[in-house]
Design an enzyme around this catalytic site. Sequence first.
Site, short mmCIF file in Angstrom:
data_model
loop_
_atom_site.label_atom_id
_atom_site.label_comp_id
_atom_site.label_asym_id
_atom_site.label_seq_id
_atom_site.Cartn_x
_atom_site.Cartn_y
_atom_site.Cartn_z
N GLU A 36 -36.07 21.94 -24.46
CA GLU A 36 -37.32 22.99 -25.82
C GLU A 36 -35.07 23.19 -26.13
OE1 GLU A 36 -38.61 26.21 -24.62
OE2 GLU A 36 -40.33 26.18 -26.01
N GLU B 86 -47.87 31.34 -20.79
CA GLU B 86 -47.77 30.41 -22.09
C GLU B 86 -46.12 30.32 -21.79
OE1 GLU B 86 -49.93 29.28 -24.32
OE2 GLU B 86 -50.99 31.28 -24.02
P1 NAI Z 1 -37.45 34.72 -21.14
O1 NAI Z 1 -38.35 33.78 -20.99
O2 NAI Z 1 -36.29 35.56 -19.94
O3 NAI Z 1 -37.87 36.34 -21.94
C1 NAI Z 1 -38.93 36.15 -21.79
C2 NAI Z 1 -39.59 37.67 -21.65
O4 NAI Z 1 -39.50 37.68 -20.18
C3 NAI Z 1 -38.01 39.02 -22.01
O5 NAI Z 1 -39.55 40.19 -22.15
C4 NAI Z 1 -37.84 39.18 -20.48
O6 NAI Z 1 -36.82 40.25 -20.71
C5 NAI Z 1 -38.74 38.74 -19.86
N1 NAI Z 1 -38.21 38.35 -18.25
C6 NAI Z 1 -37.25 37.75 -18.53
N2 NAI Z 1 -36.89 37.95 -16.54
C7 NAI Z 1 -37.56 37.87 -15.99
C8 NAI Z 1 -38.44 38.38 -15.01
N3 NAI Z 1 -37.65 37.81 -13.75
N4 NAI Z 1 -39.70 38.56 -14.61
C9 NAI Z 1 -40.13 38.63 -15.83
N5 NAI Z 1 -39.87 38.66 -16.78
C10 NAI Z 1 -38.80 38.72 -17.46
O7 NAI Z 1 -36.79 34.00 -22.56
P2 NAI Z 1 -34.95 33.96 -22.85
O8 NAI Z 1 -34.34 33.79 -21.99
O9 NAI Z 1 -34.92 35.16 -23.57
O10 NAI Z 1 -35.25 32.73 -23.56
C11 NAI Z 1 -34.27 31.45 -23.74
C12 NAI Z 1 -35.66 30.36 -23.33
O11 NAI Z 1 -37.07 30.46 -22.86
C13 NAI Z 1 -35.77 29.83 -24.95
O12 NAI Z 1 -34.07 29.30 -25.45
C14 NAI Z 1 -36.82 29.18 -25.12
O13 NAI Z 1 -36.63 27.95 -25.28
C15 NAI Z 1 -37.38 29.37 -24.09
N6 NAI Z 1 -38.42 30.88 -24.99
C16 NAI Z 1 -39.81 30.90 -25.24
C17 NAI Z 1 -40.38 31.04 -25.06
C18 NAI Z 1 -42.31 31.02 -25.99
O14 NAI Z 1 -42.80 31.52 -27.18
N7 NAI Z 1 -42.79 30.22 -24.84
C19 NAI Z 1 -40.96 32.66 -25.68
C20 NAI Z 1 -39.29 32.89 -25.18
C21 NAI Z 1 -38.13 31.76 -25.15
#
Ligand code: NAI
Length: 780
Positions: free
Chosen positions: A393, A264
């Site tokens: 985004e 997602e």
């Molecule tokens: P992210 O995708 O890095 O973090 C989401 C989750 O994934 C966190 O629990 C994080 O610890 C985990 N994660 C990070 N790297 C991982 C890896 N290699 N393998 C497995 N899990 C991992 O999102 P982040 O850096 O917090 O936010 C960056 C951008 O992502 C935001 O500015 C936004 O644009 C987008 N985002 C989109 C979301 C959505 O609901 N579609 C939610 C959060 C962020």
Amino acid sequence: MQLREIFETMEWGPAPESAGEALDWIAGHGGRFGHFVGGRFAEPGETFETKNPATGEVLAEVTQASAAEVHAAVAAARAAQPGWAALSGHGRARHLYALARGVQRQARLFAVLESLDTGKPIRESRDIDVPLVARHFSYHAGMAQLMASEMPGRVALGVCGQIVPWNFPLLMLAWKIAPALAAGNTVVLKPAEWTPLTALRFAELCRQVGLPEGVVNIVTGDGAVGEAIVTHAGVDKIAFTGSTEVGRLIRRATAGTGKALTLELGGKSPYIVFDDADLDSAVEGLVDAIWFNAGQVCCAGSRLLVQEGVAELFHAKLRARMDRLRVGDPLDKAVDVGAVVDPEHRARVARMVAAEQEGEVWHAACAIPEAGAYYPPTLITGLSPASPLVQEEIFGPVLVSGTFRTPEEAVQLANDTRYGLAASVWSENLNLALGVAPRLEAGVIWVNGTNMFDAAAGFGGLRESGFGREGGWEGMLAYTRPSGEAAPLAHVAPMTGEGSEQGLDRTAKLYIGGRQARPDGGYARDVFGADGRLLAQVPVANRKDVRNAVEAARKAGLWAQATAYNRAQVIYYMAENLSARAAEFADRLDAMTGSGEGAAEVEASVARLFHWAAWADKWEGRIKPVPLRGTALAMRAPVGVIGVLCPDESPLLGLVTCLGAAMAMGNRVVAVASEPYPLAATDFYQVLETSDVPAGVANVLTGAHAELAPVLAAHMDVEAVWSFSSSDVSGAIERESAGNLKRTWVNHGRARDWAGAEGESVAFLEAATEVKTVWVPWGE
Ligand code: NAI
């Protein structure tokens, strides 16, 4: 101040919610948390701080999980899984219901804790997040209850690794845990490093309501911990919500492992306002679309498209509304927009906006607290459609706006994105709104509304917004698999021989865009029969041929709009033409395979085409009973262009099964014939030629699966790749598909009973369609 004066100025006084109980709960744990594994909290290990973004205050310290701790959590989940799955559906239902009731009982504590940790207004956490969490557990209690009777033959996957982001920490936890548990899985969940507290509070609730130990395990930490879960061999499925970038990493990391995966991801959802819309409602809708949770919402309506004639008026109304947004203390019940999740994220949003050279950046005049991670509500106009701020985004309270003239242009601009999560359409003309809605490339479409969610309605994206649905029957399906283990599939090698070219009846060609085509590379290979006789030569397709076939398939998009009746007629006609040549096809199969079962395979193929023709107008959507005056329509839309690596063990039946199912649902296909037995497919294009199949709807290539599979999987204009090949290509397909996050359905070296029930399973129809949920409120 007099009451009259207050009404005149609409001044507001602060009405803060108390943080006392939430802070007491943290203090009760000594302000430090270990993981929740096997039903109890472990001692804290190496910790990091989690802060209140509105004030910068440290709320608690949580543990960064080590690989050994992740392993312990997976082991606890594994140990608990058989018992949990063996509990009756009713037994699981009672536990899920208890969780729903527990969340309701402690709703205020959860809401305050969530607002403290994320910075989101208490009005949102109290009125939206937490009630939806309870609703999700309650709905899935029902799913557990009904699973045995309504999903016969489906069983749990096993242990699910679940990784959630920081924008809806508790709600995303519920979206992940509730269906997993309902289906009989156990879970290891990792909350985001910025927002771990409600997950830990939820862990405590699991203990309080007597959930069996090990069914829910929570480990905390950063992306490295996420990675450890993703790559752990003891995990059967990964469910992830977060950035597209990390989604892609996870797709690659799980490629070839056989782990189930749902992603997602991000979005840049269009918010389309036609000139006949109720403009005031549409402005109010925008407040919910882009300032809900300060725009940190994957399906935020972050890209406004307003019809030219009303653009000026609409922007004026919008600016006036933005000036009146109340930005401030998240715990204040009167606040509309809180803090963003972290100062680091605030800086990221600011950097993105500052990097933009064109366009006019306008910040609302509303007061913003000086301290804390606040970013002002912002509107940016005058950007070109290709601008990074229109394409990327931002994930903050920043709206970009453009204009359009005609509905056609609105659809085109709306779809001009690599994402496809959600869309809103505003018009008082129902014909227009409902005409435009299904043409939007998005998994969720709101008519005259925005950001409506319910457990009964599937949520999820198309394209680079990921795959899989959460909520509804479609969400449940993603936490199950068919019962029974499929047998391993033996590699089928081509026959060998020494025959000469003399007496060759014909040289096959590729079939691209309704025409027979010579291969780009000019190479052909010999196909020998079971008796060693040279039967024919087939072209060896290359990368360029794949490109041509995909291009032809893309041009045949009208097939998706043909009526189901029309598609059925074409498929029946294919069956008729195959039947007329049954003896010839049977001989060919027998000559290639030597099995002597050619006649039976042809007969089964004719029946299979009838089967999919029959389904063409019967694979129905659903009407979801959502809490709304109106309804949510779960429509089945074709996936698009599907690449198929055909099975080798049933060269004709496998081909028509895949082709027929995909075509029946309105898809176009690039089929790569069985590598050892390609002649069934090259003969079949003569059937296609005589059956009114529009050019480009069905394309047939011949060549090496190992070479063509990754090319198809990497092609950005292919929406899905299926492989039933006996060559080892599943891993390569999954890995290469990460580019545009296409849907993959591969066999991981497992056999399928093409002649039996598996060959006509609705799994083909599931894979050939996307559920698009269109929310239609009605009434005055
Ligand atoms: P992210 O995708 O890095 O973090 C989401 C989750 O994934 C966190 O629990 C994080 O610890 C985990 N994660 C990070 N790297 C991982 C890896 N290699 N393998 C497995 N899990 C991992 O999102 P982040 O850096 O917090 O936010 C960056 C951008 O992502 C935001 O500015 C936004 O644009 C987008 N985002 C989109 C979301 C959505 O609901 N579609 C939610 C959060 C962020």
